[in-house]
Design an enzyme around this catalytic site. Structure first.
Site, PDB file in Angstrom:
ATOM      1  N   LYS A  31      -3.438 -17.805  -2.151  1.00 50.49           N
ATOM      2  CA  LYS A  31      -2.193 -18.292  -1.561  1.00 50.49           C
ATOM      3  C   LYS A  31      -1.866 -17.567  -0.246  1.00 50.49           C
ATOM      4  O   LYS A  31      -2.535 -16.611   0.129  1.00 50.49           O
ATOM      5  CB  LYS A  31      -1.060 -18.134  -2.590  1.00 50.49           C
ATOM      6  CG  LYS A  31      -1.412 -18.707  -3.962  1.00 50.49           C
ATOM      7  CD  LYS A  31      -1.916 -20.133  -3.894  1.00 50.49           C
ATOM      8  CE  LYS A  31      -2.290 -20.822  -5.181  1.00 50.49           C
ATOM      9  NZ  LYS A  31      -2.816 -20.093  -6.289  1.00 50.49           N
TER      10      LYS A  31
HETATM   11  C1  LIG Z   1      -0.044 -26.304  -7.508  1.00 51.52           C
HETATM   12  C2  LIG Z   1      -0.194 -25.035  -8.289  1.00 51.52           C
HETATM   13  N1  LIG Z   1       0.756 -24.707  -9.189  1.00 51.52           N
HETATM   14  C3  LIG Z   1       0.678 -23.582  -9.906  1.00 51.52           C
HETATM   15  C4  LIG Z   1      -0.381 -22.709  -9.751  1.00 51.52           C
HETATM   16  C5  LIG Z   1      -0.472 -21.519 -10.636  1.00 51.52           C
HETATM   17  O1  LIG Z   1      -0.435 -20.315  -9.944  1.00 51.52           O
HETATM   18  P1  LIG Z   1      -1.137 -19.008 -10.541  1.00 51.52           P
HETATM   19  O2  LIG Z   1      -2.590 -19.110 -10.285  1.00 51.52           O
HETATM   20  O3  LIG Z   1      -0.484 -17.903  -9.758  1.00 51.52           O
HETATM   21  O4  LIG Z   1      -0.807 -18.939 -11.984  1.00 51.52           O
HETATM   22  C6  LIG Z   1      -1.398 -23.003  -8.834  1.00 51.52           C
HETATM   23  C7  LIG Z   1      -2.529 -22.101  -8.656  1.00 51.52           C
HETATM   24  O5  LIG Z   1      -3.450 -22.340  -7.918  1.00 51.52           O
HETATM   25  C8  LIG Z   1      -1.290 -24.197  -8.080  1.00 51.52           C
HETATM   26  O6  LIG Z   1      -2.236 -24.545  -7.193  1.00 51.52           O
END
Ligand SMILES: Cc1ncc(COP(=O)(O)O)c(C=O)c1O
Length: 439
Positions: free
Chosen positions: A223
């Site tokens: 990110k």
């Molecule tokens: C659209 C979206 N939502 C939620 C998440 C979840 O984030 P995390 O990997 O920090 O749990 C991601 C992770 O890539 C994502 O792309």
């Protein structure tokens, strides 16, 4: 001009007009080595992150709520305060991941068995999981050529049980929030903005995450800013903030959050444990203060690509509901057929400027565990209701999503790409595009 210089000039003009032979046909590639985008936030790591981490080690205070000393540690608290300011929301809550943030936000919205939640057919697994883990039923809507949920498909998916719409801003591109909020407002349905892939993007001048009832961010390594793992929830609603805070901390409301929320209005309830550590909070304080620089850098990279290719005859780009607000983490070109898109990919790979189909997400309805509605227990409430038993996932529920994603491809961008690297991307696209577009 004598005859010799005239002939030399004429030869040069002919050479310039003649298109360079594509590398895929044996010509010289635009680059000698393949171009590759790097992670964003980690490239900006420096003494600020080190200082924050050292602070936590030196003071022996890795836990956010208490530790040695009279005053509570402040790394996570500072991150929350500065995140709320940056995202223009009243409240921000730090949690352990974007997935935890989604579960927390869904819980704060009071979503549970019998409720339906609409989400895009192309997004990350965590979106589907957060709905199922709440015991609710996920209902997929198609994406459009922005790769985000298609507002016109949302309407047809709404039932009297619909309680929430997940507007996911995918791959740096804000979703069409005006239309989504208008539909949701008219039908009295809450909207959750998932900004995991678009931290720092904005929509019509407002940071994504601040437009709907509740928003979430991921701070994982892929990110915009990162602590390896991490997440956050933002909202303007004191009740949603209190419920989110309670849910992320075993149902209790700690004094700091009680003060931020302006007092406790709900009772203790069964919650999870998604508290962020001070190490993570410290790194995120340092990273958040660099967010605007990272966003400016990646937007400048994207602008150089757009400016370099926009005039190509017949070029089609991903639809951007608000071009000025896009993060710019990728530029996508669209084609009329999957075959033409594959030709583009093959030609670009040979030029050593690889391009991919939209990534970072999955076409969820065709994942076998989703098609088969697999859960940890056969009596899971999501799929035991009449609607839950009847709903069918699979390719038949998202033909447009499958089609769109197969016809678009583009390079991933990097905020630290040099002028040389963006020039190479432009040169490769300009070189192969006319050939790819030929019938
Ligand atoms: C659209 C979206 N939502 C939620 C998440 C979840 O984030 P995390 O990997 O920090 O749990 C991601 C992770 O890539 C994502 O792309």
């Amino acid at each position: 001009m004598n005859r010799r210089t005239f002939l030399a000039a004429a030869a040069a003009t002919t050479a310039a007009a003649k298109p360079a032979k594509l590398a895929v046909e044996g010509g010289t590639p635009v680059r000698q080595i393949p171009l590759k985008a790097d992670f964003f936030g980690t490239q900006y790591y420096g003494e600020e992150e080190t200082r924050e981490l050292n602070d936590v080690v030196r003071t022996h205070r890795p836990f956010r709520w208490y530790g040695p000393g009279n005053e509570p540690p402040m790394k996570v608290a500072t991150f929350e305060k500065e995140l709320a300011q940056r995202m223009q929301t009243r409240y921000a809550l730090a949690v352990t991941s974007g997935s935890a943030a989604l579960q927390t936000a869904v819980a704060a919205c009071g979503i549970g068995p019998g409720d339906e939640v609409i989400l895009p057919a192309w997004t990350w697994h965590s979106c589907f999981a957060a709905i199922v883990l709440a015991g609710a039923l996920p209902v997929f809507a198609e994406i459009d050529e922005s790769f985000n949920i298609d507002p016109s498909d949302i309407e047809s998916k709404i039932t009297p049980q619909t309680r929430l719409i997940m507007a996911v801003h995918l791959q740096g591109n804000p979703a069409d929030m005006d239309r989504i909020l208008e539909i949701a407002g008219r039908r009295h349905i809450r909207v959750l903005e998932d900004c995991a892939q678009s931290v720092g993007a904005s929509y019509k001048g407002r940071p994504v995450g601040s437009l709907a009832d509740i928003g979430i961010y991921s701070l994982q390594i892929n990110k915009t800013i990162t602590s390896g793992e991490g997440g956050a929830v933002v909202t303007n609603d004191p009740m949603l903030f209190e419920l989110a805070s309670r849910y992320h901390d075993l149902g209790s409301l700690r004094p700091l959050h009680e003060k931020v929320a302006g007092g406790a209005k709900a009772d203790t309830l069964a919650g999870s444990q998604f508290r962020m550590s001070e190490f993570t909070g410290g790194v995120l304080v340092a990273q958040l203060r660099k967010l605007d620089r990272i966003v400016a850098d990646v937007r400048a990279t994207a602008r150089r690509i757009y400016d370099g290719i926009r005039d190509l005859p017949g070029i089609k780009l991903r639809h951007l509901p608000d071009p000025a607000g896009e993060l710019g983490s990728a530029v996508f070109l669209g084609f009329d057929t999957k075959e033409r898109c594959e030709r583009f990919r093959t030609a670009m790979k040979a030029e050593n400027v690889p391009v991919g189909h939209p990534g970072g997400s999955a076409i969820l309805p065709i994942q076998p565990y989703i098609e088969h509605k697999r859960t940890v227990h056969p009596a899971w409430p999501s799929f035991t209701s009449e609607r839950g038993r009847a709903i069918q996932y699979g390719a038949a529920c998202c033909p447009r999503t499958l089609d769109i994603l197969s016809r678009f491809a583009g390079p991933s961008l990097d905020p630290k790409f040099t002028e040389r690297e963006t020039t190479d991307i432009v040169a490769a696209i300009r070189k192969v595009h006319p050939e790819v577009m030929r019938a």
